[in-house]
Design a protein around this motif. Structure first.
Motif, PDB file in Angstrom:
ATOM      1  N   THR A 198      -0.896  -0.525  -8.145  1.00  0.00           N
ATOM      2  CA  THR A 198      -0.786   0.406  -7.023  1.00  0.00           C
ATOM      3  C   THR A 198      -0.016   1.658  -7.428  1.00  0.00           C
ATOM      4  OG1 THR A 198      -0.769  -1.492  -5.514  1.00  0.00           O
ATOM      5  CG2 THR A 198      -0.108   0.622  -4.601  1.00  0.00           C
ATOM      6  N   GLU A 250      -0.137  -6.378  -8.970  1.00  0.00           N
ATOM      7  CA  GLU A 250      -0.614  -5.509  -7.886  1.00  0.00           C
ATOM      8  C   GLU A 250       0.319  -4.319  -7.699  1.00  0.00           C
ATOM      9  OE1 GLU A 250      -3.358  -4.322  -4.999  1.00  0.00           O
ATOM     10  OE2 GLU A 250      -3.475  -5.901  -6.530  1.00  0.00           O
ATOM     11  N   THR A 256       0.817  -1.225   0.000  1.00  0.00           N
ATOM     12  CA  THR A 256       0.000   0.000   0.000  1.00  0.00           C
ATOM     13  C   THR A 256       0.844   1.265   0.000  1.00  0.00           C
ATOM     14  OG1 THR A 256      -0.181  -0.189   2.413  1.00  0.00           O
ATOM     15  CG2 THR A 256      -2.003  -1.064   1.099  1.00  0.00           C
ATOM     16  N   SER A 289       1.275   3.390  -3.180  1.00  0.00           N
ATOM     17  CA  SER A 289       0.235   4.301  -3.683  1.00  0.00           C
ATOM     18  C   SER A 289       0.641   5.757  -3.486  1.00  0.00           C
ATOM     19  CB  SER A 289      -1.102   4.028  -2.989  1.00  0.00           C
ATOM     20  OG  SER A 289      -0.982   4.239  -1.589  1.00  0.00           O
ATOM     21  N   LYS A 312      -2.026   3.999 -10.041  1.00  0.00           N
ATOM     22  CA  LYS A 312      -3.345   4.033  -9.416  1.00  0.00           C
ATOM     23  C   LYS A 312      -4.383   4.647 -10.350  1.00  0.00           C
ATOM     24  CE  LYS A 312      -3.451   6.684  -5.934  1.00  0.00           C
ATOM     25  NZ  LYS A 312      -3.195   7.265  -4.587  1.00  0.00           N
TER      26      LYS A 312
END
Length: 686
Positions: free
Chosen positions: A569, A565, A273, A276, A572
């Protein structure tokens, strides 16, 4: 409901048969007792007359006056016989229909051997897809089970290879149309039985198309013998190169099921995360896509299967190197801390898979803490810091203190061990666990917890305690009790999964993994084409690859979800189609570099390094793929060696220094292969 109808139908037929027989005996005894005095002759006449009733012959002349019970028996007996005969005829016709439909089907699946695992897989395959299934067993099936299978469209055969002559076997293979089957499964009761079945089949089959065989084999030694046997048979029969042979066992299938669970994937993804924030600072530039912007490469590299055709109207995605770097991407990733409670037969396969699937960072390994009572089981290990050969570790006896420095996996994962002590003092174990959970709550809280103890009660006790500290952390709990735990488990917003039922793993999705194999084969095709351009030969076709190389390609395909992924990320808000466009463009640039390789290897290497520097996201993903590749080889027990040798488990490219890989070891390690795996991302399912 259908099963209940069949049950009562059988009961009714049995009742009618008994009543008819009794009525026949009583009525014929009354009739013949007035005419025959000899008891033995009387008994013979009564029994013979009763049998004649069931053979459509009336033992008493129609003119004779007979009681009601005889008339009932006279009609009921032939009706029951007719029902039996017609049932047998219908069974034969049903079998013939199944044989014809199955042999002509493009989705014909063959099963050799009969076992619980085989039965579950047959049932699940029929539910998943419209497969046409044929079952070949050594012994005759129970008539009830055979009829049940035939009614579901499963053609059943009996064949004992040891007792059957070659003409009988040849006739059955011809009936099965085995050379055009889609899949062949070997699901006998033991490894040796499956080896015998496998050997008998491949020594006779001549595939006319690509066929995948799946052999249930718990022993790695027996699996090795099968690989050697196939290699030798291919020297005699060229068509066997169309055969793709795979082995599976219950432990590995269970780990596959766990790692494919969305809860596990999302838990691992949470470590990404931080990317991001980088993505928000580097809003990718979107420019109009023009065919003239990307001139097609003239080399054969353009034939790589890496992307679908991109519409001319689709915008192109580009990344500016100044906005992002390999270093800040790696810094933004926080590899997870995973707890594994309970050390047993599933621990080693799970750790090996985590070494591959949880490779997230270039410099930081995923942390794995093993919790359980194992130190007391292995008193022979006196030195807790000694190195242990991963291939020789008995996970039922292993000392947890010896797990951390294991020579193979210590490079792929940061392994900690917490010994709960003897299981005879449960209250001490609970207190130790409570103190440990309390100590990690602030600084190193886990993102994922596996409760793997074979005793589900121990798992439930641990779950109760763990929930006090980490209620919202996803948990995977092992349950081999065959008891539904739905009402016992706390309702943590869907953050608890249980597994352990054999039927969950005996599915096409877990065993066949069609989509994953497609991705792995696409990567192997790209690898072979790059190998050809580099002047290293045409490469090896998928079916002829060794187990190690197939496993390496499959592990790369398994890790694709992590790389995708990462891209999603960082980029975005961009669609999968836009991702494909970006990768398509970059692949075209790389293809032109491949042309340069034909002229000058030094110039190619220089331009390749410049290409990665200009595209930091691709650079990061290429480095990550190399690290993942190293980790997967560590999990297979490999170590660095100057020569590539699968039998000795050495490889010259087990080097984690990327500068060395793209520098002095470029000609040996070919980092362009790592980049090729990135170009296979976001493939559209066909």
């Amino acid at each position: 409901m259908t099963e209940n109808k069949n049950y009562y139908k059988k009961k009714l037929i049995l009742f009618l048969f008994i009543i008819t027989t009794i009525f026949g005996l009583l009525s014929l005894f009354g009739y013949y007792s007035a005419k025959i005095q000899d008891p033995l002759q009387l008994l013979s006449a009564v029994l013979y007359g009763t049998i004649k009733l069931f053979l459509f012959v009336s033992p008493i002349s129609p003119e004779e006056k007979t009681p009601f019970i005889y008339e009932f028996a006279k009609w009921a007996a032939p009706i029951l016989t007719s029902a039996f005969i017609f049932t047998q005829i219908s069974n034969v016709l049903l079998h013939v229909k199944n044989v014809l439909v199955n042999r002509l089907s493009a989705k014909h699946v063959l099963f050799f051997g009969n076992s619980e695992m085989g039965e579950l897989l047959i049932g699940n395959l029929q539910k998943e897809k419209n497969y046409k299934i044929s079952l070949v067993t050594k012994d005759f099936l129970d008539e009830r089970l055979k009829n049940k299978y035939e009614k579901k469209g499963i053609a059943c055969y009996q064949l004992d290879f040891e007792k059957s002559d070659k003409n009988e076997i040849k006739e059955l293979f011809s009936t099965l149309n085995i050379s055009k089957a889609k899949y062949i499964f070997f699901c006998g009761e033991s490894d040796l039985e499956n080896f015998s079945l496998y050997a008998n089949v491949i020594q006779r089959i001549k595939p006319k198309k690509s066929i995948s065989t799946y052999v249930h084999c718990e022993s790695g030694t027996v699996a090795g013998y099968m690989e050697e046997l196939l290699k030798e048979e291919r020297k005699k029969e060229e068509s066997l190169k169309k055969l793709d042979s795979l082995h599976f066992n219950q432990k590995d299938l269970t780990v596959r099921l766990i790692m494919e669970d969305e809860l596990v994937k999302k838990s691992i993804f949470r470590s990404l995360t931080g990317l991001s924030d980088i993505g928000s600072d580097t809003s990718p530039a979107i420019s109009s896509y023009k065919a003239s912007d990307i001139s097609p490469a003239t080399s054969s590299a353009t034939s790589y299967t890496v992307s679908s055709t991109i519409p001319s109207s689709m915008p192109s995605v580009t990344l500016e190197a100044k906005d992002i770097s390999v270093e800040n991407m790696d810094e933004a990733i926080r590899p997870p801390h995973i707890l594994l409670f309970g050390i047993n037969d599933l621990s080693l396969p799970l750790i090996k898979q985590l070494a591959n699937d949880a490779t997230l960072s270039l410099r930081k390994n995923t942390r794995l803490t093993l919790i359980g009572d194992v130190a007391s089981r292995n008193p022979d290990i006196q030195n807790p810091n000694q190195e242990v050969d991963i291939q020789k570790v008995d996970m039922q006896k292993v000392d947890m203190q010896s797990m951390a420095p294991m020579t193979s996996l210590k490079r792929a994962l940061e392994i900690d061990c917490f010994d709960l002590g003897s299981s005879t003092e449960e209250w001490k174990q609970q207190e130790k666990l409570r103190q440990y959970l309390k100590s990690i709550r602030e600084e190193s809280a886990p993102l994922l917890i596996f409760l793997m103890h074979q005793d589900v009660i121990q798992n439930l006790k641990a779950l109760n305690l763990i929930n006090r500290y980490f209620e919202n952390v996803p948990k995977i709990i092992r349950n081999v009790s065959n008891v539904d735990l739905t009402k016992l488990l706390p309702q943590n917003q869907g953050k608890i999964r249980s597994f352990g039922d054999l039927s969950e793993i005996m599915t096409g999705e877990v065993i066949i993994r069609e989509e994953l194999d497609k991705r792995a084969k696409a990567f192997n095709k790209s690898y072979n084409q790059a190998s050809s351009i580099a002047g290293m030969g045409e490469g090896t076709s998928w079916n002829e690859l060794s187990y190690v190389k197939k496993n390496s390609s499959r592990q790369s395909a398994s890790h694709a979800a992590i790389k995708e992924e990462i891209l999603k990320t960082v980029l975005k808000g961009k669609s999968s189609q836009e991702m494909r466009t970006y990768l398509k463009e970059k692949f075209e640039e790389f293809a032109r570099l491949q042309d340069l390789q034909k002229k000058s290897k030094e110039a190619f290497q220089k331009e390749f390094r410049a290409f990665l520097k200009e595209n930091p996201v691709l650079d990061f993903l290429s480095r990550l793929e190399h690290k993942r590749w190293c980790n997967s080889y560590y999990a297979m027990g490999f170590r660095f060696g100057e020569k590539k040798d699968e039998s000795r488990k050495t490889h010259p490219c087990l080097i984690e220094d990327w500068a060395m890989v793209i520098g002095e070891k470029f000609d040996i390690c070919h980092p362009e292969y790592d980049l090729l795996s990135v170009f296979t991302l976001f493939q559209e399912e066909r």
